[in-house]
Design a protein around this motif. Structure first.
Motif, PDB file in Angstrom:
ATOM      1  N   ILE A  90       0.835  -1.212   0.000  1.00 58.27           N
ATOM      2  CA  ILE A  90       0.000   0.000   0.000  1.00 58.27           C
ATOM      3  C   ILE A  90       0.865   1.255   0.000  1.00 58.27           C
ATOM      4  O   ILE A  90       0.600   2.213  -0.740  1.00 58.27           O
ATOM      5  CB  ILE A  90      -0.949  -0.008   1.217  1.00 58.27           C
ATOM      6  N   ILE A  91       1.907   1.267   0.832  1.00 51.15           N
ATOM      7  CA  ILE A  91       2.796   2.426   0.887  1.00 51.15           C
ATOM      8  C   ILE A  91       3.472   2.640  -0.463  1.00 51.15           C
ATOM      9  O   ILE A  91       3.555   3.775  -0.966  1.00 51.15           O
ATOM     10  CB  ILE A  91       3.852   2.245   1.998  1.00 51.15           C
ATOM     11  N   SER A  92       3.937   1.544  -1.065  1.00 51.76           N
ATOM     12  CA  SER A  92       4.570   1.644  -2.378  1.00 51.76           C
ATOM     13  C   SER A  92       3.591   2.161  -3.420  1.00 51.76           C
ATOM     14  O   SER A  92       3.936   2.998  -4.258  1.00 51.76           O
ATOM     15  CB  SER A  92       5.112   0.270  -2.788  1.00 51.76           C
ATOM     16  N   GLY A  93       2.358   1.670  -3.375  1.00 49.92           N
ATOM     17  CA  GLY A  93       1.337   2.152  -4.294  1.00 49.92           C
ATOM     18  C   GLY A  93       1.018   3.620  -4.085  1.00 49.92           C
ATOM     19  O   GLY A  93       0.766   4.361  -5.049  1.00 49.92           O
ATOM     20  N   ALA A  94       1.035   4.078  -2.832  1.00 50.46           N
ATOM     21  CA  ALA A  94       0.776   5.483  -2.547  1.00 50.46           C
ATOM     22  C   ALA A  94       1.857   6.384  -3.140  1.00 50.46           C
ATOM     23  O   ALA A  94       1.562   7.450  -3.706  1.00 50.46           O
ATOM     24  CB  ALA A  94       0.670   5.707  -1.035  1.00 50.46           C
ATOM     25  N   PHE A  95       3.116   5.963  -3.026  1.00 48.66           N
ATOM     26  CA  PHE A  95       4.200   6.738  -3.640  1.00 48.66           C
ATOM     27  C   PHE A  95       4.044   6.773  -5.163  1.00 48.66           C
ATOM     28  O   PHE A  95       4.280   7.803  -5.794  1.00 48.66           O
ATOM     29  CB  PHE A  95       5.559   6.147  -3.270  1.00 48.66           C
ATOM     30  N   ALA A  96       3.653   5.642  -5.751  1.00 47.38           N
ATOM     31  CA  ALA A  96       3.393   5.629  -7.186  1.00 47.38           C
ATOM     32  C   ALA A  96       2.250   6.574  -7.524  1.00 47.38           C
ATOM     33  O   ALA A  96       2.262   7.230  -8.579  1.00 47.38           O
ATOM     34  CB  ALA A  96       3.060   4.209  -7.644  1.00 47.38           C
ATOM     35  N   GLY A  97       1.263   6.668  -6.643  1.00 43.71           N
ATOM     36  CA  GLY A  97       0.153   7.587  -6.855  1.00 43.71           C
ATOM     37  C   GLY A  97       0.574   9.042  -6.808  1.00 43.71           C
ATOM     38  O   GLY A  97       0.093   9.875  -7.595  1.00 43.71           O
ATOM     39  N   ILE A  98       1.473   9.371  -5.884  1.00 43.29           N
ATOM     40  CA  ILE A  98       2.003  10.734  -5.824  1.00 43.29           C
ATOM     41  C   ILE A  98       2.690  11.088  -7.142  1.00 43.29           C
ATOM     42  O   ILE A  98       2.459  12.152  -7.728  1.00 43.29           O
ATOM     43  CB  ILE A  98       2.992  10.874  -4.656  1.00 43.29           C
ATOM     44  N   ALA A  99       3.538  10.162  -7.614  1.00 40.52           N
ATOM     45  CA  ALA A  99       4.268  10.409  -8.853  1.00 40.52           C
ATOM     46  C   ALA A  99       3.327  10.485 -10.052  1.00 40.52           C
ATOM     47  O   ALA A  99       3.483  11.346 -10.931  1.00 40.52           O
ATOM     48  CB  ALA A  99       5.302   9.305  -9.069  1.00 40.52           C
ATOM     49  N   GLY A 100       2.332   9.584 -10.107  1.00 39.39           N
ATOM     50  CA  GLY A 100       1.386   9.609 -11.210  1.00 39.39           C
ATOM     51  C   GLY A 100       0.576  10.895 -11.249  1.00 39.39           C
ATOM     52  O   GLY A 100       0.305  11.445 -12.330  1.00 39.39           O
ATOM     53  N   SER A 101       0.193  11.403 -10.094  1.00 41.53           N
ATOM     54  CA  SER A 101      -0.543  12.665 -10.027  1.00 41.53           C
ATOM     55  C   SER A 101       0.322  13.824 -10.506  1.00 41.53           C
ATOM     56  O   SER A 101      -0.148  14.713 -11.242  1.00 41.53           O
ATOM     57  CB  SER A 101      -1.020  12.919  -8.591  1.00 41.53           C
ATOM     58  N   LEU A 102       1.578  13.835 -10.090  1.00 37.10           N
ATOM     59  CA  LEU A 102       2.501  14.873 -10.555  1.00 37.10           C
ATOM     60  C   LEU A 102       2.727  14.777 -12.054  1.00 37.10           C
ATOM     61  O   LEU A 102       2.897  15.795 -12.731  1.00 37.10           O
ATOM     62  CB  LEU A 102       3.835  14.753  -9.814  1.00 37.10           C
ATOM     63  N   PHE A 103       2.725  13.554 -12.574  1.00 38.02           N
ATOM     64  CA  PHE A 103       2.896  13.361 -14.017  1.00 38.02           C
ATOM     65  C   PHE A 103       1.732  13.990 -14.787  1.00 38.02           C
ATOM     66  O   PHE A 103       1.923  14.569 -15.860  1.00 38.02           O
ATOM     67  CB  PHE A 103       3.001  11.874 -14.323  1.00 38.02           C
ATOM     68  N   THR A 104       0.533  13.879 -14.243  1.00 35.99           N
ATOM     69  CA  THR A 104      -0.632  14.529 -14.857  1.00 35.99           C
ATOM     70  C   THR A 104      -0.490  16.040 -14.825  1.00 35.99           C
ATOM     71  O   THR A 104      -0.783  16.728 -15.811  1.00 35.99           O
ATOM     72  CB  THR A 104      -1.915  14.104 -14.124  1.00 35.99           C
ATOM     73  N   ILE A 105      -0.031  16.575 -13.700  1.00 34.50           N
ATOM     74  CA  ILE A 105       0.173  18.022 -13.587  1.00 34.50           C
ATOM     75  C   ILE A 105       1.286  18.464 -14.529  1.00 34.50           C
ATOM     76  O   ILE A 105       1.196  19.531 -15.156  1.00 34.50           O
ATOM     77  CB  ILE A 105       0.499  18.395 -12.130  1.00 34.50           C
ATOM     78  N   TYR A 106       2.307  17.669 -14.642  1.00 30.47           N
ATOM     79  CA  TYR A 106       3.457  18.001 -15.490  1.00 30.47           C
ATOM     80  C   TYR A 106       3.060  18.154 -16.956  1.00 30.47           C
ATOM     81  O   TYR A 106       3.440  19.114 -17.628  1.00 30.47           O
ATOM     82  CB  TYR A 106       4.516  16.912 -15.342  1.00 30.47           C
ATOM     83  N   GLY A 107       2.291  17.201 -17.475  1.00 35.82           N
ATOM     84  CA  GLY A 107       1.966  17.222 -18.896  1.00 35.82           C
ATOM     85  C   GLY A 107       0.578  17.696 -19.232  1.00 35.82           C
ATOM     86  O   GLY A 107       0.260  17.865 -20.407  1.00 35.82           O
TER      87      GLY A 107
END
Length: 393
Positions: free
Chosen positions: A259-276
């Protein structure tokens, strides 16, 4: 020399040696302290875009650009979170694209239907990824070893095909989600605009947001790994049966790590949406999961910063050596951005088409020569330098 003088000399020598050892101990303790590690990483984040794209000599050699520096931090968060699962708990997942891409889609849809606030977008994407990780982890962790890895791969591909067709009415299918709305940070700072005064150093507010989240992610990861939870994760990795014998609920800790690993992936995925301001369907494909595995192993699993280094190396080869198109944007007014330059960035002229081969060779060499990854190589070099310094004292 009399016996009394000899005793005094030995005592003085012991005092000097003790002081030297105490000084070395205090230095090691300082370098391993949470505040020092986080502060040092924050300083690196602050100067990284300038060093990578504008610093004299260095930037000319690296041939980097600021948008790539931002992307490296985003993927670094993803790889660091994946390493919490692989490097510290010993679980190999081939389906982490489900959390990265799922969070990206959740963040994009949330931005369009609920709120365009960047902070709320990150929270929404992270919450979705953590919930999805809990569900998939609850099922996948019923099996271990290769069966666990195949289950995560299957779930990841299910997410991809769900977004491709059955849920195309909201995900926009193979065209990706294009209706992303990114508002101002805290209702004031437009992420596209340069930061006043220090814009030459950090660039835009978008990089500031990504940098702050990256530093916070490192701080949280460091705290987790140096907590009792982190110790249990290591115990599970080293010997799962022995951890069970001492009374630990191994399955529960493995689920929490997932779950913790998935949450970090979620943080990065959300930033990826903001980035592009766009969510590609490819973000859910199995190759995305493979990329983060390569990043973690290349940098060094079982270390905090190794996966971040691995992500940087991977993206550097992919975006610089491959000769992709570099877009240089310039701010011209309160609401207008124009494209100033569009040119190929080629570090090794004539080898751009073979960047996969170059990356593969780098990967093979690192695994063969430095099994602990590039960060392990840096740690060994640092230990050798400190040992030599201690010997001179």
């Amino acid at each position: 020399m009399t016996d009394e003088q000899t005793e005094h000399a030995d005592a003085d020598e012991g005092t000097v040696v003790g002081a030297a050892e105490g000084e070395l101990f205090s230095l090691d303790a300082l370098m391993e302290s949470e505040l020092f590690v986080v502060a040092l990483f924050a300083a690196f984040v602050a100067v990284f875009p300038w060093l990578f794209s504008d610093a004299p000599v260095i930037s000319g050699f690296l041939n980097g650009y600021r948008d790539l520096a931002t992307l490296m931090l985003i993927w670094g968060i993803f790889a660091m979170g994946f390493n919490l699962l692989l490097g510290y708990t010993g679980l190999l997942s081939f389906g982490h694209a489900a959390f990265w891409g799922g969070a990206a889609y959740a963040a994009g849809i949330f931005s369009n239907l609920v709120s365009s606030s960047p902070i709320l977008i990150i929270l929404a994407g992270t919450a979705f990824a953590a919930l999805l990780a809990w569900i998939l982890g609850f099922i996948s962790l019923r099996r271990g070893g290769i069966y666990f890895s195949i289950l995560t791969l299957a779930f990841g591909q299910m997410a991809y095909y769900l977004a491709l067709s059955p849920m195309a009415w909201i995900t926009n299918g193979e065209n990706g989600y294009t209706a992303v709305e990114i508002g101002s940070l805290l209702g004031t700072f437009d992420l596209r605009y340069p930061v006043p005064v220090v814009g030459w150093l950090v660039g835009t507010w978008k990089y500031v947001l990504v940098g702050i989240v990256a530093v916070a992610s490192v701080a949280v990861a460091y705290r987790i790994l140096h907590s009792p939870y982190g110790m249990v994760f290591r115990a599970v990795r080293e010997n799962e049966q022995r951890a069970e014998f001492v009374g630990l609920n191994v399955w529960r800790y493995k689920l929490m790590s997932f779950i913790i690993s998935g949450a970090f992936a979620g943080i990065a995925g959300s930033l990826f949406t903001i980035y592009g301001a766009y969510v590609p369907l490819q973000s859910l494909y199995w190759t995305t999961s493979g990329e983060v595995v390569i990043m973690a192993v290349l940098g060094g699993v079982g270390s905090l910063f190794g996966p971040i280094v691995g992500a940087g190396i991977y993206l550097y080869v992919e975006n610089i050596i491959s000769g992709v198109q570099k877009l240089t944007l310039t701010f011209t007014g309160p609401s207008e951005w124009i494209t100033l330059v569009q040119e190929p960035v080629v570090l090794l002229d004539g080898f751009g088409a073979y960047w996969h081969l170059i990356l593969g060779l780098v990967f093979v060499l690192v695994i063969a020569l430095f099994p602990r990854g590039l960060w392990g190589l840096l740690e060994d070099a640092g230990d050798a330098i400190r040992g030599r310094t201690g010997g001179e004292r």
